[in-house]
Enzyme design. Structure first.
Site, PDB file in Angstrom:
ATOM      1  N   GLY A  46       0.713  -1.101  -0.007  1.00  0.00           N
ATOM      2  CA  GLY A  46      -0.114   0.153  -0.054  1.00  0.00           C
ATOM      3  C   GLY A  46       0.789   1.440   0.434  1.00  0.00           C
ATOM      4  O   GLY A  46       2.053   1.167   0.716  1.00  0.00           O
ATOM      5  N   GLN A  51       3.146  10.093   1.504  1.00  0.00           N
ATOM      6  CA  GLN A  51       4.483   8.998   1.502  1.00  0.00           C
ATOM      7  C   GLN A  51       5.222   8.871   0.277  1.00  0.00           C
ATOM      8  O   GLN A  51       6.859   9.372   0.431  1.00  0.00           O
ATOM      9  CB  GLN A  51       4.221   7.853   1.211  1.00  0.00           C
ATOM     10  CG  GLN A  51       3.678   7.203   2.918  1.00  0.00           C
ATOM     11  CD  GLN A  51       3.575   5.954   3.136  1.00  0.00           C
ATOM     12  OE1 GLN A  51       2.393   5.179   2.186  1.00  0.00           O
ATOM     13  NE2 GLN A  51       4.200   4.816   2.936  1.00  0.00           N
ATOM     14  N   CYS A  88       6.263  -0.642   7.028  1.00  0.00           N
ATOM     15  CA  CYS A  88       5.434   0.583   6.153  1.00  0.00           C
ATOM     16  C   CYS A  88       6.659   1.053   5.624  1.00  0.00           C
ATOM     17  O   CYS A  88       8.198   0.943   5.745  1.00  0.00           O
ATOM     18  CB  CYS A  88       4.901   2.058   7.539  1.00  0.00           C
ATOM     19  SG  CYS A  88       4.959   2.961   6.003  1.00  0.00           S
ATOM     20  N   LEU A  89       6.362   1.620   4.295  1.00  0.00           N
ATOM     21  CA  LEU A  89       7.697   2.099   3.089  1.00  0.00           C
ATOM     22  C   LEU A  89       8.230   3.567   3.705  1.00  0.00           C
ATOM     23  O   LEU A  89       9.389   2.998   3.571  1.00  0.00           O
ATOM     24  CB  LEU A  89       7.293   1.984   2.078  1.00  0.00           C
ATOM     25  CG  LEU A  89       6.756   0.631   1.296  1.00  0.00           C
ATOM     26  CD1 LEU A  89       5.614   1.159  -0.489  1.00  0.00           C
ATOM     27  CD2 LEU A  89       7.636  -0.207   1.246  1.00  0.00           C
ATOM     28  N   HIS A 130      -3.859   1.544   7.540  1.00  0.00           N
ATOM     29  CA  HIS A 130      -3.253   2.369   7.372  1.00  0.00           C
ATOM     30  C   HIS A 130      -2.758   2.762   6.949  1.00  0.00           C
ATOM     31  O   HIS A 130      -2.165   4.327   7.080  1.00  0.00           O
ATOM     32  CB  HIS A 130      -2.373   0.760   7.140  1.00  0.00           C
ATOM     33  CG  HIS A 130      -1.194   1.989   7.312  1.00  0.00           C
ATOM     34  ND1 HIS A 130       0.077   1.065   7.871  1.00  0.00           N
ATOM     35  CD2 HIS A 130       0.320   2.507   6.789  1.00  0.00           C
ATOM     36  CE1 HIS A 130       1.203   1.296   7.955  1.00  0.00           C
ATOM     37  NE2 HIS A 130       1.432   2.103   6.350  1.00  0.00           N
ATOM     38  N   GLU A 131      -3.777   3.407   5.488  1.00  0.00           N
ATOM     39  CA  GLU A 131      -3.017   3.804   4.633  1.00  0.00           C
ATOM     40  C   GLU A 131      -4.522   5.182   5.016  1.00  0.00           C
ATOM     41  O   GLU A 131      -3.131   5.941   4.452  1.00  0.00           O
ATOM     42  CB  GLU A 131      -3.751   3.565   2.731  1.00  0.00           C
ATOM     43  CG  GLU A 131      -2.496   2.136   2.789  1.00  0.00           C
ATOM     44  CD  GLU A 131      -1.347   1.917   2.730  1.00  0.00           C
ATOM     45  OE1 GLU A 131      -0.673   3.983   2.886  1.00  0.00           O
ATOM     46  OE2 GLU A 131      -0.324   1.143   2.853  1.00  0.00           O
ATOM     47  N   HIS A 134      -2.552   7.708   7.069  1.00  0.00           N
ATOM     48  CA  HIS A 134      -1.430   8.372   6.730  1.00  0.00           C
ATOM     49  C   HIS A 134      -2.204   9.502   6.110  1.00  0.00           C
ATOM     50  O   HIS A 134      -1.595  10.964   6.401  1.00  0.00           O
ATOM     51  CB  HIS A 134      -0.399   7.484   4.907  1.00  0.00           C
ATOM     52  CG  HIS A 134       0.067   6.943   5.778  1.00  0.00           C
ATOM     53  ND1 HIS A 134       1.284   7.078   6.309  1.00  0.00           N
ATOM     54  CD2 HIS A 134       0.397   5.488   4.860  1.00  0.00           C
ATOM     55  CE1 HIS A 134       2.482   6.111   6.070  1.00  0.00           C
ATOM     56  NE2 HIS A 134       1.639   5.254   5.877  1.00  0.00           N
TER      57      HIS A 134
HETATM   58 ZN   LIG Z   1       2.952   3.822   5.954  1.00  0.00          ZN
END
Ligand SMILES: [Zn+2]
Length: 151
Positions: A46, A51, A88-89, A130-131, A134
């Protein structure tokens, strides 16, 4: 096809409340395409627009069930509670346990500007939460227990 640089925790954009998309423009289409490319290139499941440094309410997800693109996503129903491991990236190399709802109804608009609704459970439900976090300036480390380095 283009791959964006993923911003990491510590960058202010990850703490901003992202702005709703008012109109589907060619730039939004390009953003969706490039966000998917960036997610796949990074082997992520995701990605949210903040991000890659864009403070707009746009997310892409693929938990292995196909690409989901959603603009202005909103959780309208949530039920159940399940704890599982997340990363998380934007927080490379770290994982932790996060409690999330197990089932969701999520609404938003697609790239054609049409209203769409997803019924999600399990990993897809987790990825949506999660997204969407953000977009509110929330990073999983804020919610995680037993935060640690991934092996
Ligand atoms: Zn993330």
């Amino acid at each position: 096809m283009a791959v964006y640089k993923i911003v990491e925790i510590g960058d202010e954009v990850l703490r901003e409340k992202a702005k709703p998309v008012k109109e589907i423009t060619p730039n939004i289409i390009k953003l969706l395409d490039n966000m998917a490319d960036t997610m796949y290139e990074a082997n992520g499941v995701g990605l949210a627009a903040p991000q890659i440094g864009v403070s707009k309410r746009v997310i892409v997800i693929d938990v292995g069930e196909g690409l989901v693109e959603l603009i202005n996503p909103e959780i309208v129903e949530a039920s159940g509670n399940v704890v599982d491991t997340e990363g998380c990236l934007s927080v490379p190399g770290m994982i932790g346990e996060v409690a999330r709802a197990d089932k969701l109804v999520v609404k938003g608009i697609n790239r054609q500007g049409k209203a769409v609704t997803y019924q999600a459970k399990g990993w897809l439900a987790r990825a949506f939460q999660h997204e969407i976090d953000h977009l509110e300036g929330v990073v999983f480390v804020d919610r995680a227990a037993n935060l640690r380095k991934a092996e």
